[in-house]
Design a protein around this motif. Sequence first.
Motif, mmCIF file in Angstrom:
data_model
loop_
_atom_site.group_PDB
_atom_site.id
_atom_site.type_symbol
_atom_site.label_atom_id
_atom_site.label_comp_id
_atom_site.label_asym_id
_atom_site.label_seq_id
_atom_site.Cartn_x
_atom_site.Cartn_y
_atom_site.Cartn_z
ATOM 1 N N TYR A 14 0.838 -1.205 0.000
ATOM 2 C CA TYR A 14 0.000 0.000 0.000
ATOM 3 C C TYR A 14 0.870 1.252 0.000
ATOM 4 N N ALA A 15 1.972 1.192 0.747
ATOM 5 C CA ALA A 15 2.890 2.347 0.760
ATOM 6 C C ALA A 15 3.620 2.442 -0.575
ATOM 7 N N LYS A 16 3.938 1.265 -1.160
ATOM 8 C CA LYS A 16 4.682 1.259 -2.422
ATOM 9 C C LYS A 16 3.885 1.936 -3.534
ATOM 10 N N ARG A 17 2.552 1.741 -3.508
ATOM 11 C CA ARG A 17 1.775 2.369 -4.582
ATOM 12 C C ARG A 17 1.797 3.890 -4.466
ATOM 13 N N VAL A 18 1.829 4.372 -3.233
ATOM 14 C CA VAL A 18 1.885 5.831 -3.048
ATOM 15 C C VAL A 18 3.252 6.357 -3.512
ATOM 16 N N GLU A 19 4.298 5.622 -3.149
ATOM 17 C CA GLU A 19 5.639 6.037 -3.595
ATOM 18 C C GLU A 19 5.729 6.071 -5.117
ATOM 19 N N MET A 20 5.130 5.033 -5.750
ATOM 20 C CA MET A 20 5.157 4.977 -7.210
ATOM 21 C C MET A 20 4.517 6.232 -7.818
ATOM 22 N N ALA A 21 3.348 6.606 -7.280
ATOM 23 C CA ALA A 21 2.629 7.773 -7.822
ATOM 24 C C ALA A 21 3.447 9.052 -7.617
ATOM 25 N N LEU A 22 4.031 9.224 -6.421
ATOM 26 C CA LEU A 22 4.810 10.435 -6.140
ATOM 27 C C LEU A 22 6.002 10.515 -7.093
ATOM 28 N N LYS A 23 6.654 9.385 -7.298
ATOM 29 C CA LYS A 23 7.831 9.379 -8.170
ATOM 30 C C LYS A 23 7.436 9.602 -9.628
ATOM 31 N N MET A 24 6.331 8.979 -10.058
ATOM 32 C CA MET A 24 5.914 9.157 -11.453
ATOM 33 C C MET A 24 5.622 10.622 -11.750
ATOM 34 N N LYS A 52 -3.473 2.692 10.416
ATOM 35 C CA LYS A 52 -2.624 1.942 9.486
ATOM 36 C C LYS A 52 -1.771 2.887 8.657
ATOM 37 N N SER A 53 -0.682 2.341 8.129
ATOM 38 C CA SER A 53 0.091 3.073 7.143
ATOM 39 C C SER A 53 -0.340 2.534 5.766
ATOM 40 N N PRO A 54 -0.225 3.283 4.694
ATOM 41 C CA PRO A 54 0.442 4.568 4.622
ATOM 42 C C PRO A 54 -0.468 5.739 4.989
ATOM 43 N N VAL A 55 0.223 6.818 5.416
ATOM 44 C CA VAL A 55 -0.447 8.106 5.558
ATOM 45 C C VAL A 55 0.406 9.131 4.824
ATOM 46 N N LEU A 56 -0.259 9.951 4.015
ATOM 47 C CA LEU A 56 0.442 11.043 3.344
ATOM 48 C C LEU A 56 0.099 12.321 4.096
ATOM 49 N N VAL A 57 1.114 13.096 4.453
ATOM 50 C CA VAL A 57 0.832 14.361 5.124
ATOM 51 C C VAL A 57 1.311 15.482 4.206
ATOM 52 N N HIS A 58 0.351 16.278 3.750
ATOM 53 C CA HIS A 58 0.662 17.369 2.827
ATOM 54 C C HIS A 58 0.358 18.685 3.532
ATOM 55 N N HIS A 59 1.398 19.497 3.736
ATOM 56 C CA HIS A 59 1.238 20.741 4.501
ATOM 57 C C HIS A 59 0.470 20.478 5.794
ATOM 58 N N GLU A 60 0.896 19.464 6.540
ATOM 59 C CA GLU A 60 0.321 19.119 7.850
ATOM 60 C C GLU A 60 -1.077 18.492 7.763
ATOM 61 N N LYS A 61 -1.610 18.349 6.535
ATOM 62 C CA LYS A 61 -2.951 17.731 6.443
ATOM 63 C C LYS A 61 -2.800 16.265 6.059
#
Length: 215
Positions: A14-24, A52-61
């Motif tokens: 689940y975390a890997k998919r988020v990393e993939m999107a950020l990198k793409m 659970k992880s993942p959690v993305l925190v964008h500007h503290e949100k």
Amino acid sequence: MEEVKLYGMWASLYAKRVEMALKMKGIPYEYIEEDLMNKSEKLLSCNPVYKKSPVLVHHEKPVSESLIILEYIDETWNCPPLLLPKDPSQRAKVRFCTNFIDQQMIPLIREIYKFEGEQQEKIVKEFSKIGTVDFCGGETPGLLDIVFCSVFGIHKGDGSSGVREFEMDANPLLFKWLNSPRDLPVVKEISPPHEAFSALLKQFRAISLQSSTKT
Ligand SMILES: N[C@@H](CCC(=O)N[C@@H](CS)C(=O)NCC(=O)O)C(=O)O
């Protein structure tokens, strides 16, 4: 300056998919490794419902749940490559498929790990029926490819877990789909170290087998 933090775990699909999107999308982010046996206060406060992880925190949100995070990324950084198609009916189809993967396929994989021999074969056969789902692939890799790759593409099965659903010849229909995204540099970049991941899978296999004999 964007402030993006990802709370993940090194082997988590689940975390890997988020990393993939950020990198793409080329979004710089800080990665924070979580110990899931001893979760940080930050993770617990950011995802108080599921913890659970993942959690993305964008500007503290904080944003949690990987499929929701992927859509958040696509909407917030509305730059190419776009992860969801523009056409609403195509978007609906992608969402259907990603939900199918998370709700049907992942639980089935967990079941496969619990059994051996004939019992396992029965579940694996169930798994091959998935080939009848009309997975829709776009011209360029998008959200569905990311989700599919996170489940099947990151780790090439070497049979060490005793389960063959990850292997190409055991499931050609499934793997036909994977051919292109699996070769993306971004997939290689985020793949966990093979040996450590294999060891973890073996451990998971042993625990799963044990739990099924207890019940
Ligand atoms: N539906 C969630 C699943 C996330 C999930 O299961 N994360 C696991 C790590 S792979 C976790 O945090 N497990 C710790 C726990 O359940 O306490 C998503 O898509 O983000």
